[in-house]
Design an enzyme around this catalytic site. Structure first.
Site, PDB file in Angstrom:
ATOM      1  N   LYS A 265       0.794  -1.226   0.000  1.00 22.12           N
ATOM      2  CA  LYS A 265       0.000   0.000   0.000  1.00 22.12           C
ATOM      3  C   LYS A 265       0.833   1.287   0.000  1.00 22.12           C
ATOM      4  CE  LYS A 265      -3.725   0.037  -0.244  1.00 22.12           C
ATOM      5  NZ  LYS A 265      -4.984  -0.198  -0.980  1.00 22.12           N
TER       6      LYS A 265
HETATM    7  N1  PMP Z   1      -3.326  -7.228   1.903  1.00 24.04           N
HETATM    8  C1  PMP Z   1      -3.207  -6.367   2.921  1.00 24.04           C
HETATM    9  C2  PMP Z   1      -2.495  -6.822   4.157  1.00 24.04           C
HETATM   10  C3  PMP Z   1      -3.757  -5.082   2.826  1.00 24.04           C
HETATM   11  O1  PMP Z   1      -3.645  -4.233   3.871  1.00 24.04           O
HETATM   12  C4  PMP Z   1      -4.431  -4.705   1.652  1.00 24.04           C
HETATM   13  C5  PMP Z   1      -5.027  -3.325   1.526  1.00 24.04           C
HETATM   14  N2  PMP Z   1      -6.164  -3.111   2.301  1.00 24.04           N
HETATM   15  C6  PMP Z   1      -4.546  -5.635   0.619  1.00 24.04           C
HETATM   16  C7  PMP Z   1      -3.972  -6.886   0.774  1.00 24.04           C
HETATM   17  C8  PMP Z   1      -5.338  -5.348  -0.638  1.00 24.04           C
HETATM   18  O2  PMP Z   1      -4.795  -4.336  -1.452  1.00 24.04           O
HETATM   19  P1  PMP Z   1      -5.765  -3.455  -2.345  1.00 24.04           P
HETATM   20  O3  PMP Z   1      -6.361  -2.408  -1.454  1.00 24.04           O
HETATM   21  O4  PMP Z   1      -4.880  -2.864  -3.390  1.00 24.04           O
HETATM   22  O5  PMP Z   1      -6.821  -4.320  -2.910  1.00 24.04           O
END
Ligand code: PMP
Length: 357
Positions: free
Chosen positions: A60
Site C-alpha cells: 500500500k
Molecule cells: N493485503 C493487505 C495486508 C492489505 O492491507 C491490503 C489493503 N487493504 C490488501 C492486501 C489489498 O490491497 P488493495 O487495497 O490494493 O486491494
C-alpha cells in the site's frame, strides 16, 4: 592469504538503484521471488512479489504515494493540510510516513478488529486513529463514511478515498504491473491476488492485459463469503452474499469499489479461499520457503497454486506478498487466538511448533 585477498577485492555486482531520493524514492522495485518448494510441487513457477520490502512494509505504500501526489497535483492538499482516510492499516502506514516527510497531519479510521500492532504503529507515527465498527458499506458508520465526514468538518483537509479514487489503481498500472512484466521478461501466464480496495488487482490487470491480451489470465482470489467471487463467477448478480468470514486483514469486501469496477472486464475468473487454507499456507511459507508473511499474502499464494494447476504445467504465475507477518504475529502465532478462531487444527501438526505466542 591469496584467497582472503581475492575475497576482499571481489566486487559485488548489484542492480539496485544507487541512492533513493528519501522515503518516496525507495518505494517499488521489489524483488519477484520464486517460491521454490511450491513451484516444484505444482510444476509451474509460483512467483511472489515481495511487497513487504517497501519502506512502509506493504504493497500500500504505492497507493499512498499516488493518493498524495494526486491530491497535491489537483490542488486539494495544501501545506500544513490534513489527510483523512479509512484504512485497514497499511495505507495508513504509508500515508503517515509520507505525511512525516511532507509536513501534513493524518487521521485514520480503522475497523476495530484490526491488529493492535497496526494501531500502535500508526499512533507512534503521529496519526490520530479512531476505531469503527465492522459494518456494511451502506451503513453510515462504515469507517470510510466516518473518515469522509471528519475531513469535511476540518479546514484544509482531504479524504483521499482509496476505495474509489482511481489514483490507487494507477499506482499499480504505472509501477507494479510494469515491474512484473519486466521481471518475467514478459513471460507471465497468470496473475492472481485478493482485493481490498482492488487497486492492486485492477492496476496490474490493466497493465498485463494491455501488454498480453488474452495470453495472460488474471484472477481474483477472494476470501470465503466476500462478494467478488460471486460477482466474477455468477454474472455479477450475487452481491447480497453472506458475511465475510475471513480473519485476513485488508481484504474481502461486500461491495464493488470503483477501482474494481474500472477493470472488471479484465478479470478472467475467481477463486474462493478459506481461512483454513490461508493459515496453513502462512505456516508452510515460513517453514518451507523462509517467507514470513500475513494472511492476505498466504491467500494469494494459495490462489496462485490453484491458477497454476488450472493453466497446466510449465507456466509462470505471479502473485503479491502484500506484507509481513510482523504486524499480525500476536494473532497468527498465538495458540489461544488460533483456537478461538477454530484455525489451530487447520495447521498441520508438524508446523504447529511455530505457534509459540
Ligand atoms: N493485503 C493487505 C495486508 C492489505 O492491507 C491490503 C489493503 N487493504 C490488501 C492486501 C489489498 O490491497 P488493495 O487495497 O490494493 O486491494
Amino acid at each position: 592469504m591469496n584467497l582472503l585477498r581475492l575475497t576482499s577485492r571481489r566486487v559485488y555486482s548489484t542492480h539496485a538503484p544507487k541512492i533513493s531520493n528519501g522515503f518516496i524514492g525507495a518505494i517499488g522495485n521489489t524483488p519477484l521471488i520464486r517460491l521454490n518448494r511450491l513451484s516444484e510441487e505444482v510444476g509451474s513457477d509460483i512467483l511472489g512479489k515481495a511487497e513487504w520490502m517497501n519502506p512502509g512494509g506493504s504493497v500500500k505504500d504505492r497507493a499512498a504515494l499516488y493518493l498524495i501526489n494526486d491530491a497535491e497535483e489537483r490542488g486539494l492538499l495544501k501545506p500544513g493540510g490534513t489527510i483523512v482516510e479509512g484504512t485497514a492499516g497499511n495505507t495508513g502506514i504509508g500515508l503517515a510516513l509520507m505525511c512525516r516527510t511532507k509536513g501534513y497531519n493524518c487521521i485514520f479510521y480503522m475497523p476495530e478488529t484490526m491488529s493492535q500492532e497496526k494501531v500502535d504503529i500508526l499512533r507512534l507515527l503521529g496519526a490520530e486513529v479512531y476505531l469503527g465498527p465492522v459494518v456494511s458499506y451502506e451503513d453510515p458508520e462504515h469507517i470510510a463514511h466516518q473518515a469522509k465526514r471528519h475531513a469535511e468538518s476540518l479546514d484544509n483537509a482531504i479524504f483521499t478515498e482509496q476505495f474509489h479514487n482511481l489514483a490507487n489503481r494507477r499506482a499499480h498500472f504505472e509501477t507494479t504491473g510494469p515491474e512484473i512484466y519486466a521481471q518475467t521478461d514478459g513471460e507471465v501466464d497468470g496473475f492472481v491476488c485478493a482485493a481490498g480496495t482492488g487497486g492492486t488487482l485492477a492496476g496490474i490487470a490493466q497493465y498485463l492485459k494491455q501488454m498480453k491480451g488474452d495470453n495472460v489470465k488474471v484472477f481474483v482470489g477472494d476470501p470465503t463469503g466476500s462478494a467478488l467471487h460471486s460477482y466474477f463467477t455468477s454474472g455479477k448478480t450475487s452481491l447480497e452474499s453472506s458475511d465475510v468470514a475471513t480473519v485476513a486483514e485488508g481484504i474481502g469486501q461486500k461491495f464493488v469499489t470503483d477501482n474494481v469496477a474500472a477493470s472488471e472486464d479484465l478479470i478472467d475468473g475467481a477463486f474462493s479461499i478459506s481461512d483454513e487454507e490461508s493459515i496453513k499456507m502462512v505456516y508452510r511459507l515460513l517453514d518451507e520457503e523462509g517467507i514470513y508473511v500475513g494472511l492476505s499474502s498466504a491467500l494469494n499464494v494459495v490462489a496462485a497454486t490453484k491458477l497454476a494447476k488450472q493453466l497446466g504445467k510449465g507456466k509462470k504465475v505471479v502473485t503479491i506478498l502484500c506484507d509481513s507477518a510482523h504486524k499480525y504475529q500476536s494473532k497468527l502465532f498465538s495458540r489461544q487466538w488460533l483456537e478461538s478462531k477454530d484455525l489451530l487444527t487447520a495447521i498441520p501438526k508438524h508446523l504447529q511448533k511455530y505457534a509459540i505466542l
